[in-house]
Every structure is written in C-alpha cells, then in structure tokens.
Design a protein around this motif. Sequence first.
Motif, PDB file in Angstrom:
ATOM      1  N   VAL A 129      26.956  40.445  39.805  1.00  0.00           N
ATOM      2  CA  VAL A 129      28.394  40.530  39.522  1.00  0.00           C
ATOM      3  C   VAL A 129      28.618  41.293  38.216  1.00  0.00           C
ATOM      4  O   VAL A 129      29.479  42.172  38.124  1.00  0.00           O
ATOM      5  N   GLY A 130      27.813  40.975  37.199  1.00  0.00           N
ATOM      6  CA  GLY A 130      27.929  41.672  35.921  1.00  0.00           C
ATOM      7  C   GLY A 130      27.662  43.168  36.053  1.00  0.00           C
ATOM      8  O   GLY A 130      28.388  43.995  35.489  1.00  0.00           O
ATOM      9  N   THR A 133      30.531  44.766  37.938  1.00  0.00           N
ATOM     10  CA  THR A 133      31.732  44.799  37.094  1.00  0.00           C
ATOM     11  C   THR A 133      31.660  45.986  36.140  1.00  0.00           C
ATOM     12  O   THR A 133      32.628  46.724  35.968  1.00  0.00           O
ATOM     13  N   THR A 134      30.498  46.181  35.545  1.00  0.00           N
ATOM     14  CA  THR A 134      30.309  47.285  34.609  1.00  0.00           C
ATOM     15  C   THR A 134      30.348  48.634  35.321  1.00  0.00           C
ATOM     16  O   THR A 134      30.995  49.579  34.856  1.00  0.00           O
ATOM     17  N   GLY A 136      31.572  49.353  38.377  1.00  0.00           N
ATOM     18  CA  GLY A 136      32.763  49.565  39.185  1.00  0.00           C
ATOM     19  C   GLY A 136      32.419  49.606  40.664  1.00  0.00           C
ATOM     20  O   GLY A 136      31.373  50.124  41.061  1.00  0.00           O
ATOM     21  N   THR A 137      33.274  49.030  41.448  1.00  0.00           N
ATOM     22  CA  THR A 137      33.080  48.995  42.894  1.00  0.00           C
ATOM     23  C   THR A 137      34.212  49.758  43.573  1.00  0.00           C
ATOM     24  O   THR A 137      35.242  50.030  42.948  1.00  0.00           O
ATOM     25  N   SER A 142      35.463  43.561  45.641  1.00  0.00           N
ATOM     26  CA  SER A 142      35.359  43.032  44.277  1.00  0.00           C
ATOM     27  C   SER A 142      33.887  42.994  43.862  1.00  0.00           C
ATOM     28  O   SER A 142      32.992  42.991  44.715  1.00  0.00           O
ATOM     29  N   PRO A 143      33.603  42.936  42.566  1.00  0.00           N
ATOM     30  CA  PRO A 143      32.214  42.808  42.132  1.00  0.00           C
ATOM     31  C   PRO A 143      31.516  41.575  42.727  1.00  0.00           C
ATOM     32  O   PRO A 143      30.347  41.642  43.099  1.00  0.00           O
ATOM     33  N   ALA A 144      32.251  40.472  42.843  1.00  0.00           N
ATOM     34  CA  ALA A 144      31.663  39.259  43.432  1.00  0.00           C
ATOM     35  C   ALA A 144      31.325  39.473  44.902  1.00  0.00           C
ATOM     36  O   ALA A 144      30.252  39.069  45.374  1.00  0.00           O
TER      37      ALA A 144
END
Length: 196
Positions: A129-130, A133-134, A136-137, A142-144
């Motif tokens: 997830v981290g 998040t960094t 970008g998706t 979502s990153p999750a």
Amino acid sequence: MAADRLAEVLDATYACLTRYGVRRTTVDDIAASMGVSRSAVYQYVRSKDDAVRRLAERLHTRALTRAETAAATESPAAQRIRGVLAAKLELVLQLKGDSPHGTELLDHKARLFGDICTAFTTDLRGLLVGLFTTAGTVEQVSPAAAADICIAMVIGLESAPQARRLFDPAVTALLSGLLATPGVAGQISISTSVSG
C-alpha cells in the motif's frame, strides 16, 4: 551461545516437520535429529508447539525482512513492488519444495501459528500500500486495492506448477495495469526472479 542452540532446535524442528508434518513431529524426533536428549531440547523450547511456533515465526520474519529490504531500495517503484511479492512467493516455494508438509507452516487457520501467517500477510500488504501510494495507481484502483490484487496474484501463482517462470511476466503485466505512470512496469528486468 543459547541463540545458536535455539537455532539448532529450530533447524531440527524444520527437518522433522518436512519428514513427518506438524502433527506427527514430537520432541523426541527433534532431539534425535539433533543428537541430544529430550531434556536438552526443553532447555530452549517449552514444547513441540513452542518449537513449531518459533520456527514459523523465524521463517515469516526472514521473508518479511527480505520484503522490507526490497521496499526500501532506491529502485523504481515497480522493482520494489516486485521484490516484496517475490519475498512472499519465495517463502511458499521454499516450503513446498522442501516437503509437502512444509506448507503446513503457512496455514492462516492453524492454532499454533495462524496469527503469525496473518500478521505476515498484513505487513506485506502495508508495504505494498505504501509503495503504491508513493508511485500512484491508475484512477479506478486505490493503493489498497492494488496491494490486494498483487497479493491475490501471488497466492494464485503459489499453486502453479511453473510459478517461478510465470512470476516475472505476471508481475510485469499486472503492474503495467496498476501503476499510474505508463511504461514503468516494463522498465524492470525480467531476469529479476524468485530464488531458492
């Protein structure tokens, strides 16, 4: 010195588990594998269950350390994500390769160590997830969700007969559809693969 002996007990426990499985392994088996008395084993573990739990913890901790190391490198995000996923797959393939009983140490529902397995997957998910998040998706993921998709892909590969061969193309294809920056996943060398 005591840590060395504990490592020997855990190594012997692993050797017995690969032969007999979790249920059939006894402290006597562990002691015989080490060439020591049963009471010598009890100096380092409280019971067979304690030895098995500590072994599961050691294996998962080592895999998590590999994943954390991969996530912390200065490599492009796609390569770091690949390293995290490789750590999970490598653990499973090592255990499967050593014995059909090895995969018992991966059971999230096991009374003795299920919590260790669950925590490992949770920690891997957090790393992913981290990273997503960094990096970008793509807009609709979502990153999750990207992390969950990646973990599901690795779980699927775990049972594939040619998991190592399929790992690189599967990750490359998956990341090309998940990462926001086009072409980032394609910049990873396909030679990066799971070992051992």
